[in-house]
Design a protein around this motif. Structure first.
Motif, PDB file in Angstrom:
ATOM      1  N   PHE A 147      10.974  11.181 -12.877  1.00 56.52           N
ATOM      2  CA  PHE A 147      12.359  10.725 -12.967  1.00 56.52           C
ATOM      3  C   PHE A 147      12.551   9.579 -11.986  1.00 56.52           C
ATOM      4  O   PHE A 147      11.752   9.374 -11.061  1.00 56.52           O
ATOM      5  CB  PHE A 147      13.340  11.865 -12.674  1.00 56.52           C
ATOM      6  N   GLN A 148      13.628   8.847 -12.152  1.00 53.41           N
ATOM      7  CA  GLN A 148      13.919   7.688 -11.316  1.00 53.41           C
ATOM      8  C   GLN A 148      14.457   8.122  -9.947  1.00 53.41           C
ATOM      9  O   GLN A 148      15.021   9.209  -9.791  1.00 53.41           O
ATOM     10  CB  GLN A 148      14.948   6.779 -12.003  1.00 53.41           C
TER      11      GLN A 148
ATOM     12  N   TYR B 154      14.822  14.086  -1.030  1.00 49.48           N
ATOM     13  CA  TYR B 154      15.362  15.107  -1.922  1.00 49.48           C
ATOM     14  C   TYR B 154      15.396  16.455  -1.210  1.00 49.48           C
ATOM     15  O   TYR B 154      14.655  16.695  -0.253  1.00 49.48           O
ATOM     16  CB  TYR B 154      14.505  15.231  -3.187  1.00 49.48           C
TER      17      TYR B 154
ATOM     18  N   VAL C  60      18.755  17.203 -10.459  1.00 46.27           N
ATOM     19  CA  VAL C  60      17.809  17.683 -11.470  1.00 46.27           C
ATOM     20  C   VAL C  60      17.908  19.207 -11.491  1.00 46.27           C
ATOM     21  O   VAL C  60      17.627  19.872 -10.490  1.00 46.27           O
ATOM     22  CB  VAL C  60      16.366  17.239 -11.154  1.00 46.27           C
TER      23      VAL C  60
ATOM     24  N   MET D 166       8.038   6.467  -9.637  1.00 40.28           N
ATOM     25  CA  MET D 166       8.966   7.557  -9.939  1.00 40.28           C
ATOM     26  C   MET D 166       8.429   8.852  -9.333  1.00 40.28           C
ATOM     27  O   MET D 166       7.238   9.136  -9.455  1.00 40.28           O
ATOM     28  CB  MET D 166       9.138   7.730 -11.447  1.00 40.28           C
TER      29      MET D 166
ATOM     30  N   ASP E  59      17.008   6.989  -8.489  1.00 43.31           N
ATOM     31  CA  ASP E  59      18.472   7.026  -8.442  1.00 43.31           C
ATOM     32  C   ASP E  59      19.051   8.253  -9.137  1.00 43.31           C
ATOM     33  O   ASP E  59      20.269   8.394  -9.228  1.00 43.31           O
ATOM     34  CB  ASP E  59      19.056   5.756  -9.069  1.00 43.31           C
ATOM     35  N   ARG E  60      18.211   9.137  -9.636  1.00 42.68           N
ATOM     36  CA  ARG E  60      18.695  10.380 -10.264  1.00 42.68           C
ATOM     37  C   ARG E  60      19.235  11.292  -9.164  1.00 42.68           C
ATOM     38  O   ARG E  60      18.548  11.641  -8.216  1.00 42.68           O
ATOM     39  CB  ARG E  60      17.555  11.058 -11.023  1.00 42.68           C
ATOM     40  N   GLN E  61      20.491  11.702  -9.298  1.00 41.84           N
ATOM     41  CA  GLN E  61      21.155  12.449  -8.230  1.00 41.84           C
ATOM     42  C   GLN E  61      20.895  13.949  -8.275  1.00 41.84           C
ATOM     43  O   GLN E  61      20.748  14.581  -7.233  1.00 41.84           O
ATOM     44  CB  GLN E  61      22.681  12.192  -8.287  1.00 41.84           C
TER      45      GLN E  61
ATOM     46  N   ARG F 264      19.424  14.614  -4.730  1.00 44.30           N
ATOM     47  CA  ARG F 264      19.071  13.359  -4.078  1.00 44.30           C
ATOM     48  C   ARG F 264      19.926  13.207  -2.833  1.00 44.30           C
ATOM     49  O   ARG F 264      21.157  13.248  -2.884  1.00 44.30           O
ATOM     50  CB  ARG F 264      19.334  12.197  -5.036  1.00 44.30           C
TER      51      ARG F 264
ATOM     52  N   ASP G 236      17.470  20.388 -16.932  1.00 47.11           N
ATOM     53  CA  ASP G 236      16.646  19.177 -17.035  1.00 47.11           C
ATOM     54  C   ASP G 236      15.160  19.553 -17.106  1.00 47.11           C
ATOM     55  O   ASP G 236      14.388  18.911 -17.819  1.00 47.11           O
ATOM     56  CB  ASP G 236      16.904  18.263 -15.837  1.00 47.11           C
TER      57      ASP G 236
END
Length: 241
Positions: free
Chosen positions: A18-19, A56, A25, A1, A21-23, A51, A34
């Motif tokens: 965070f993962q 990123y 933050v 992560m 696939d988190r679009q 993302r 967040d």
């Protein structure tokens, strides 16, 4: 992560994970973010981490003190492993593991391949004849298909008519016990006889034959009626009894 470490002035660094696939933050001073940072140099909604394909981006969200990379203010920064930027007076460190770097590297878009113009292929006589015959085959197929459809329609129509006649015959037989065809023939004969009776002329008396002499009826003598007796009138000069 992926790991983000936030270090505010005179405070302990705060790591966040965070993962992949988190679009989005969100980062700012407000508690609804967040990553909420308690620092006066941060805006309520300071920045957002997005993302994108292959990694990123860190984008300024219209903050007062902005994002600074190497002392220069930027609206957007492409994040890479080990990069450090400043959000106001807060230090933002971005880190990726080796597995995450390999996964993101596989997402990167390759350089666009050049576009080649395809030369027209010469048409031979055989291909030309085949291409000319194709429309004829399609036309013949469509015509035969249309003929079959019409025949099917006519067949269905005749079947429906036959079923209707059979239903009428069965109903007539159940109600009267006789044949529908016989009733139709009898009705037809009756109507024909009525029309003939109404249209026939009245019989004429035979005309007399001129060649046959017609004898006049004999005259009957008329006897004169008897004359009534005339009584004498009374004489005024005659003596009365």
């Amino acid at each position: 992560m992926p790991r983000v470490t936030i270090t505010a002035p005179s405070k302990t660094p705060q790591p966040y994970r965070f993962q992949l696939d988190r679009q989005v933050v969100l980062i700012g001073r407000g508690s609804e973010n967040d990553i909420a940072v308690d620092c006066s140099s941060m805006s309520v909604r300071h920045a957002e981490m997005l993302r994108v394909e292959g990694g990123y981006k860190l984008r300024d969200h219209g903050s007062t003190n902005g994002i600074k990379l190497d002392g220069k203010r930027c609206e957007e920064v492409v994040l890479r492993d080990g990069l450090s930027v400043k959000l106001g007076d807060v230090l933002f460190d971005f880190q990726l593991s080796e597995e995450e770097r390999e996964a993101l590297a596989r997402e990167k878009v390759l350089d666009e391949a050049p576009v080649f113009k395809e030369e027209p292929k010469p048409v031979t006589d055989v291909e030309s004849s085949e291409s000319s015959e194709e429309p004829k085959k399609k036309t013949a197929g469509s015509a035969s298909g249309g003929g079959r459809g019409f025949m099917i329609f006519v067949g269905l129509l005749l079947f429906a008519l036959l079923a209707f006649i059979c239903g009428l015959s069965l109903r007539h037989y159940m109600q009267t016990g006789g044949s529908l065809l016989g009733a139709i023939q009898s009705k037809t004969k009756t109507l024909k006889a009525n029309r003939e009776a109404q249209g026939a002329p009245a019989p004429l008396a035979p005309a007399p034959d001129a060649s046959v002499p017609v004898n006049p009826a004999p005259a009957v003598p008329v006897e004169p009626a008897p004359a009534a007796p005339v009584e004498p009138a009374a004489n005024a000069n005659s003596p009365t009894s």
